[in-house]
Structure formats: C-alpha cells, structure tokens
Design a protein around this motif. Sequence first.
Motif, mmCIF file in Angstrom:
data_model
loop_
_atom_site.group_PDB
_atom_site.id
_atom_site.type_symbol
_atom_site.label_atom_id
_atom_site.label_comp_id
_atom_site.label_asym_id
_atom_site.label_seq_id
_atom_site.Cartn_x
_atom_site.Cartn_y
_atom_site.Cartn_z
ATOM 1 N N UNK A 215 -28.232 -29.142 51.777
ATOM 2 C CA UNK A 215 -27.967 -27.771 51.354
ATOM 3 C C UNK A 215 -27.257 -27.035 52.485
ATOM 4 N N UNK A 216 -27.145 -25.745 52.307
ATOM 5 C CA UNK A 216 -26.583 -24.880 53.349
ATOM 6 C C UNK A 216 -27.307 -23.546 53.262
ATOM 7 N N UNK A 217 -27.143 -22.719 54.271
ATOM 8 C CA UNK A 217 -27.848 -21.437 54.277
ATOM 9 C C UNK A 217 -27.004 -20.368 54.950
ATOM 10 N N UNK A 218 -27.160 -19.149 54.467
ATOM 11 C CA UNK A 218 -26.644 -17.963 55.142
ATOM 12 C C UNK A 218 -27.862 -17.156 55.563
ATOM 13 N N UNK A 219 -27.955 -16.816 56.854
ATOM 14 C CA UNK A 219 -29.122 -16.123 57.359
ATOM 15 C C UNK A 219 -28.712 -14.874 58.114
ATOM 16 N N UNK A 220 -29.628 -13.915 58.159
ATOM 17 C CA UNK A 220 -29.391 -12.675 58.906
ATOM 18 C C UNK A 220 -30.714 -11.938 59.061
ATOM 19 N N UNK A 221 -30.726 -10.922 59.908
ATOM 20 C CA UNK A 221 -31.888 -10.050 60.087
ATOM 21 C C UNK A 221 -31.411 -8.610 60.054
ATOM 22 N N UNK A 225 -36.805 -7.350 58.732
ATOM 23 C CA UNK A 225 -37.099 -8.664 58.168
ATOM 24 C C UNK A 225 -35.954 -9.621 58.454
ATOM 25 N N UNK A 226 -36.273 -10.892 58.322
ATOM 26 C CA UNK A 226 -35.242 -11.920 58.375
ATOM 27 C C UNK A 226 -35.010 -12.456 56.975
ATOM 28 N N UNK A 227 -33.766 -12.847 56.682
ATOM 29 C CA UNK A 227 -33.413 -13.315 55.346
ATOM 30 C C UNK A 227 -32.675 -14.647 55.429
ATOM 31 N N UNK A 228 -32.862 -15.456 54.405
ATOM 32 C CA UNK A 228 -32.106 -16.685 54.267
ATOM 33 C C UNK A 228 -31.785 -16.919 52.802
ATOM 34 N N UNK A 229 -30.545 -17.260 52.513
ATOM 35 C CA UNK A 229 -30.117 -17.637 51.164
ATOM 36 C C UNK A 229 -29.643 -19.076 51.261
ATOM 37 N N UNK A 230 -30.312 -19.982 50.545
ATOM 38 C CA UNK A 230 -30.051 -21.409 50.745
ATOM 39 C C UNK A 230 -29.928 -22.157 49.427
ATOM 40 N N UNK A 231 -29.140 -23.222 49.461
ATOM 41 C CA UNK A 231 -28.971 -24.072 48.296
ATOM 42 C C UNK A 231 -27.744 -24.954 48.448
ATOM 43 N N UNK A 232 -27.490 -25.821 47.475
ATOM 44 C CA UNK A 232 -26.347 -26.741 47.550
ATOM 45 C C UNK A 232 -25.054 -26.074 47.089
ATOM 46 N N UNK A 233 -24.682 -25.008 47.781
ATOM 47 C CA UNK A 233 -23.520 -24.209 47.403
ATOM 48 C C UNK A 233 -22.530 -24.156 48.565
ATOM 49 N N UNK A 234 -21.332 -23.708 48.274
ATOM 50 C CA UNK A 234 -20.326 -23.557 49.321
ATOM 51 C C UNK A 234 -20.639 -22.325 50.167
ATOM 52 N N UNK A 235 -20.008 -22.252 51.322
ATOM 53 C CA UNK A 235 -20.205 -21.097 52.188
ATOM 54 C C UNK A 235 -19.799 -19.811 51.473
#
Length: 251
Positions: A215-221, A225-235
């Motif tokens: 998979x891949x993830x986009x993360x930020x704070x 809070x901290x956030x992550x959006x993850x899955x088998x998707x493109x950037x």
Amino acid sequence: MVQDNKITVEDIHAYVDGELSEDAAALVRDFLDKHPEAATVAEDYRAINAAILTRAAMADRVPLPERHIEAVNRKPRAPLIAASLALMAAGAAAGWVAHAVLTPRPDVLDLLASEAGASWATYAPDARRPVEIAAADASQLVRWLANRTGRSVVVPTLDDQGLAFMGGRLVAGGNRPAALLMYQDSAGRRLVVLMSPEFAGDGPTGMHFRRQTESAAVIWANGKEGFGVAGPFSEEELKRAAVVVRDSFAL
C-alpha cells in the motif's frame, strides 16, 4: 533541586524520566494533579519517550547501510560530539517556548505512516468484519470514537473520489487509542483513514507520501492529532482523499 513552590520544566522532565527521589517525585506529582496543563505536558513527554524507544527498537532490527557506516568512520568524532552537545543545549533552552510550533521530527511521520499502513494491512483484507460499527450507525460510531480518543471525530465524505464509507473501529496506537475509518471504491479497493491523538505534542506538518510494500500512505499532523490515509492507491489519489480528510477535521 525540586521546590514545592516552584516546579520547573526540567523537574517535569526528570519526573517523567524517573530521575527524582521519592520526595521530589511526590512534589511534582502533586503539582501535576493541581495543574492540568502541566500534566498534559508531562503526558507529551511520556509519548515522546515511548516514540523514541519504539523507533530505536525498530532501528535495531534494520541493518545499517554500509555506506552510512563508512561515512561515519570518515568523519572526525570530536566535532560531531561538540555539535551534538551544542544542539542539546540549544534544545533545552528553547524547548518550552517552541513546544507547540516545532515541526515534528521525521520519525514521527514515519510512525504515523507505519500505524496507518499496519491498520490497512490488518483490517482492509478482512472479508467478514473489516469494521466494528458499520456506516449505517455512523452517528453511534462517531460518538464512540470521540469518547475513546478524547477528540472530535467526523466522517469525511469521499464520494467525489469514488469511495463509499463502510464504517470504522477503535485501534491501538503506540500509547493511546486511535480512530480508524474505512472506505471502498467500485473496484473493491479499500482505503483507511487513521486519526491518532498520540501526536498532540507535535507541531503541524505538510502532507508527506510514503510508499509501502502493499500500500501507500499520506500522513500529516495538525498540532492536535496525527493523520494517515492509506491503501493500494496512487500518490495522487491518496493526496486528493487526504485533502478532503484534512479539511473535514478542520471544520
């Protein structure tokens, strides 16, 4: 020395690190009981310590690239030690003032990416029970997650990204519970949104992309809070979804 009429930031640090005598620790503990804001700072220090230990344990399991070893061996050690001491001194002096505005260290972002990716790998493939509370009971889910995480939780609408909301669950973070929301597209690909209050002591960051094995993830704070959006998707797909998530939680 800890004084009952003047507890310093250094005293709180030493208390969290277990470096105080029983009498001194009791004074700091009493101070924290009476000052919730200072108690929150102490919890932040504990979270940072735990994150450092976690990353250190992970690093011990990863072999150091040979080129890094060679680079260190070529460097004079004395200047490196002096520079480290200077940085530590500067950090101690500026830490309290900069506590809420410093950009998190890269390892914090790596932890977020790791937690988001692990949550996707654990729950997204589950055919029978990928979520604990389904989308039909979204209001109950939001209340439950908010109560357990101590943070306001919303369900971002990702319909424009072709992602239908499936539901969510409570997941274990490194030190505190985190909220997990799950979505699915028409092809059956599943995306998870992780919201973790574990990183409340770290300042806001921009969005960062991490490619993982499956998979891949986009993360930020955002400073709370901290956030992550993850899955088998493109950037690009993940970043579009992440922008919607970020804006939804900012409302």
